[in-house]
Design an enzyme around this catalytic site. Structure first.
Site, short mmCIF file in Angstrom:
data_model
loop_
_atom_site.label_atom_id
_atom_site.label_comp_id
_atom_site.label_asym_id
_atom_site.label_seq_id
_atom_site.Cartn_x
_atom_site.Cartn_y
_atom_site.Cartn_z
N LYS A 1 0.87 -1.30 -0.15
CA LYS A 1 -0.17 0.13 0.15
C LYS A 1 0.94 1.13 -0.03
O LYS A 1 1.60 1.56 0.84
CB LYS A 1 -0.85 -0.02 1.26
CG LYS A 1 -2.08 0.77 1.22
CD LYS A 1 -2.92 0.24 2.47
CE LYS A 1 -4.28 1.13 2.48
NZ LYS A 1 -5.13 1.03 3.62
C1 E4P Z 1 -8.37 1.74 3.84
O1 E4P Z 1 -7.83 1.05 3.23
C2 E4P Z 1 -8.19 2.43 5.09
O2 E4P Z 1 -7.50 1.76 5.79
C3 E4P Z 1 -9.65 2.74 5.78
O3 E4P Z 1 -10.69 2.45 5.13
C4 E4P Z 1 -9.53 3.97 6.46
O4 E4P Z 1 -10.78 4.19 7.00
P1 E4P Z 1 -10.94 5.41 8.11
O5 E4P Z 1 -11.33 6.76 7.58
O6 E4P Z 1 -12.35 4.90 8.47
O7 E4P Z 1 -9.85 5.53 8.97
#
Ligand code: E4P
Length: 217
Positions: A83
């Protein structure tokens, strides 16, 4: 539509893996910090539980550092998906990693223009954060709709991974738009099962069945 689970909580992942509904896992530095444990070990354990893509996020922001971290992370297991942040260095790393056959999830996407750049960089997944877009008073689902439309106009292989999901409506709207994946916090995945008429109907059926005095096995 594929369902990923958005957590680094091994207990949750083990418990939901049995549902047969999980196609992958996403983590991020905040989720790793929240759950504790050694990053590489946590990712290795998740990869053993779930055979699908498991996103592990780099901490570096410069190209060389991102590539060095990606080299370490992808050795953890064959299903690790690197990522990277949606920055010029992140997308440059994405291009190189994708060319080498490494899965890449480009994260922190908040605009269709950014999603277009990620697709051109060969990303396996683009992660638009719908909840965080809604939080600032914009329309998170409109962003998904725009990205799906744009990707459908071309031969991009990048899958739209709806992230920052806050409730069942985000999932339903994304599915209607044809987004490939939604990554769900465990509570949201569990909430998809719920309907009061299911509970009420089951209670009635069980009560009536008891009246028959029979048993099936
Ligand atoms: C995506 O890969 C992120 O880990 C995640 O969906 C972020 O979500 P949040 O805005 O609830 O932290």
């Amino acid at each position: 539509m594929k369902f990923f689970i958005d957590t680094a909580d091994l207990t949750e992942i083990r418990s939901l893996a049995g549902s047969g509904l999980l196609d992958g896992v996403t983590t991020n530095p905040s989720l790793i910090a929240k759950n504790g444990g050694v990053f590489a070990k946590v990712i290795a354990e998740i990869c053993e539980i779930i055979p699908g893509p498991v996103s592990a996020e780099v901490a570096g922001t410069e190209y060389d550092q991102i590539m060095a971290e990606a080299k370490v992370l992808r050795k953890i297991a064959g299903n690790v998906c690197i990522k990277v942040p949606l920055t010029p260095d992140g997308l440059r790393a994405c291009k190189h990693l994708s060319n080498d056959g490494t899965m890449v999830n480009v994260t922190l996407c908040f605009s269709a223009a950014q999603a277009l750049l990620a697709a051109k960089s060969g990303a396996s997944f683009i992660s638009p954060f719908v909840g965080r877009v809604d939080d600032i008073g914009w329309d998170g689902m409109q962003l998904i709709s725009d990205i799906v439309d744009i990707y459908n106009n071309y031969d991009f292989k990048t899958e739209v991974l709806v992230a920052s999901v806050r409730g069942p409506n985000h999932v339903i709207e994304a599915a209607k738009m044809g987004a490939h994946v939604a990554t769900l916090p465990p509570a949201v995945l569990r909430s998809l099962f719920n309907h009061p008429l299911t509970d009420k109907g089951l209670a009635t059926f069980l009560a009536d069945w008891a009246k028959t005095g029979q048993s099936i096995v």
